[in-house]
Design a protein around this motif. Structure first.
Motif, mmCIF file in Angstrom:
data_model
loop_
_atom_site.group_PDB
_atom_site.id
_atom_site.type_symbol
_atom_site.label_atom_id
_atom_site.label_comp_id
_atom_site.label_asym_id
_atom_site.label_seq_id
_atom_site.Cartn_x
_atom_site.Cartn_y
_atom_site.Cartn_z
ATOM 1 N N ASN A 120 32.280 46.824 23.627
ATOM 2 C CA ASN A 120 31.591 45.373 22.765
ATOM 3 C C ASN A 120 30.394 44.974 24.776
ATOM 4 O OD1 ASN A 120 30.759 42.497 22.917
ATOM 5 N ND2 ASN A 120 32.662 43.025 21.064
ATOM 6 N N LYS A 121 29.924 44.544 24.368
ATOM 7 C CA LYS A 121 29.175 44.815 26.008
ATOM 8 C C LYS A 121 29.186 43.585 26.089
ATOM 9 C CE LYS A 121 26.931 48.467 26.053
ATOM 10 N NZ LYS A 121 27.791 49.636 26.808
ATOM 11 N N SER A 122 29.415 42.100 25.352
ATOM 12 C CA SER A 122 29.584 40.421 25.435
ATOM 13 C C SER A 122 31.147 41.017 26.757
ATOM 14 C CB SER A 122 29.478 39.919 23.913
ATOM 15 O OG SER A 122 28.014 40.351 23.729
ATOM 16 N N ILE A 123 32.094 41.391 25.318
ATOM 17 C CA ILE A 123 32.684 41.338 26.345
ATOM 18 C C ILE A 123 33.605 42.222 27.702
ATOM 19 C CG2 ILE A 123 35.739 42.530 25.918
ATOM 20 C CD1 ILE A 123 34.913 42.054 23.195
ATOM 21 N N SER A 124 32.401 42.949 28.192
ATOM 22 C CA SER A 124 32.286 43.874 28.713
ATOM 23 C C SER A 124 31.755 43.244 30.253
ATOM 24 C CB SER A 124 31.903 44.859 28.669
ATOM 25 O OG SER A 124 32.002 46.119 28.054
ATOM 26 N N TYR A 125 30.891 42.562 29.968
ATOM 27 C CA TYR A 125 29.924 41.430 30.681
ATOM 28 C C TYR A 125 30.699 40.568 30.989
ATOM 29 C CZ TYR A 125 25.545 39.660 32.451
ATOM 30 O OH TYR A 125 25.410 39.053 33.250
ATOM 31 N N LEU A 126 31.485 39.363 30.137
ATOM 32 C CA LEU A 126 32.117 38.868 30.845
ATOM 33 C C LEU A 126 33.384 39.003 31.207
ATOM 34 C CD1 LEU A 126 33.242 36.562 26.817
ATOM 35 C CD2 LEU A 126 31.949 36.080 29.358
ATOM 36 N N ALA A 127 33.904 40.223 30.840
ATOM 37 C CA ALA A 127 35.085 41.041 32.281
ATOM 38 C C ALA A 127 34.681 41.654 33.404
ATOM 39 C CB ALA A 127 35.294 42.240 31.820
ATOM 40 N N LEU A 128 32.772 41.579 33.480
ATOM 41 C CA LEU A 128 32.116 42.099 34.653
ATOM 42 C C LEU A 128 32.049 40.833 35.982
ATOM 43 C CD1 LEU A 128 30.552 43.886 36.474
ATOM 44 C CD2 LEU A 128 28.889 43.362 35.210
ATOM 45 N N LYS A 129 32.207 39.652 34.727
ATOM 46 C CA LYS A 129 31.299 38.484 35.360
ATOM 47 C C LYS A 129 32.732 37.467 36.077
ATOM 48 C CE LYS A 129 27.555 38.265 35.838
ATOM 49 N NZ LYS A 129 26.428 38.459 37.286
ATOM 50 N N ALA A 130 33.844 38.000 35.326
ATOM 51 C CA ALA A 130 35.758 36.931 35.395
ATOM 52 C C ALA A 130 36.062 36.816 36.907
ATOM 53 C CB ALA A 130 36.396 37.461 34.115
ATOM 54 N N ASN A 131 36.643 36.466 36.525
ATOM 55 C CA ASN A 131 36.903 36.259 38.328
ATOM 56 C C ASN A 131 38.181 36.295 38.347
ATOM 57 O OD1 ASN A 131 37.561 35.317 41.216
ATOM 58 N ND2 ASN A 131 37.001 33.490 41.045
ATOM 59 N N ALA A 132 38.662 37.970 38.638
ATOM 60 C CA ALA A 132 40.152 38.780 37.800
ATOM 61 C C ALA A 132 40.556 39.524 38.716
ATOM 62 C CB ALA A 132 40.445 38.953 36.336
ATOM 63 N N GLY A 133 41.417 39.380 39.895
ATOM 64 C CA GLY A 133 41.969 40.263 40.445
ATOM 65 C C GLY A 133 42.211 42.069 39.956
ATOM 66 N N PHE A 134 42.206 42.277 39.226
ATOM 67 C CA PHE A 134 42.894 42.678 37.969
ATOM 68 C C PHE A 134 42.306 42.908 37.022
ATOM 69 C CE2 PHE A 134 46.411 46.867 36.942
ATOM 70 C CZ PHE A 134 45.636 47.815 37.540
#
Length: 174
Positions: A120-134
């Motif tokens: 899901n490109k929307s979810i992948s974009y959210l994941a890419l932009k999220a401030n997450a360490g892992f």
């Protein structure tokens, strides 16, 4: 054409976003961001049972579902502590608008887990932009540049099995 443009902007954003890629074990992780594609009541119930597991009891949990609809469906009442993004929150390329990105970029997460069954490109974009360490996801070759760790669940691709695999691997990290 629209899909190709979406892929282009996703990869362009990946090149502009530094990867944190800091592996962390289950004990040390204090906050989790669960991203998912909210398609049915059964999926919502499965995610509710996952975040209620003992492993997550003392953790800060944030859940964000992407719904392929203009408005929130009725089953959202089943998920009263979940946040959702609808088609109204997406731009023409089906990528989240800046306001929604600001929400997940302003918080720091130790671990991000993409629970979506399908790419899901929307979810992948959210994941890419999220401030997450892992960042963790099911294995999806075309989106491997987004995540730090991917698990190939060949036989059982259910959310419950995938989460069990994630917990297993997080517990092995020293």
């Amino acid at each position: 054409m629209k899909q190709q443009l979406t892929n282009y902007f996703l990869k362009k954003a990946a090149n502009q976003t530094p990867k944190q890629g800091k592996s962390i074990n289950l004990e040390e992780a204090g906050s989790f961001l669960f991203l998912f594609s909210a398609t049915s009541i059964n999926e919502i119930k499965a995610i509710k049972s996952i975040v209620a597991q003992d492993e997550f009891k003392q953790k800060k949990i944030t859940t964000l579902g992407v719904i392929d609809a203009k408005d929130l469906p009725e089953f959202r009442t089943e998920a009263h502590n979940f946040s959702f993004i609808t088609n109204k929150d997406l731009n023409l390329l089906n990528l989240p608008k800046e306001e929604k990105l600001d929400e997940i970029q302003s918080a720091q997460f130790d671990v991000l887990i993409n629970l979506a069954a399908e790419p899901n490109k929307s979810i992948s974009y959210l994941a890419l932009k999220a401030n997450a360490g892992f960042k963790i996801s099911k294995y999806q070759e075309e989106e491997s540049f987004v995540y730090d760790f991917m698990i190939n669940c060949k036989k059982d691709t259910s959310i419950v099995n995938f989460t069990a695999q994630v917990l297993h691997y997080l517990s092995l990290i020293k």
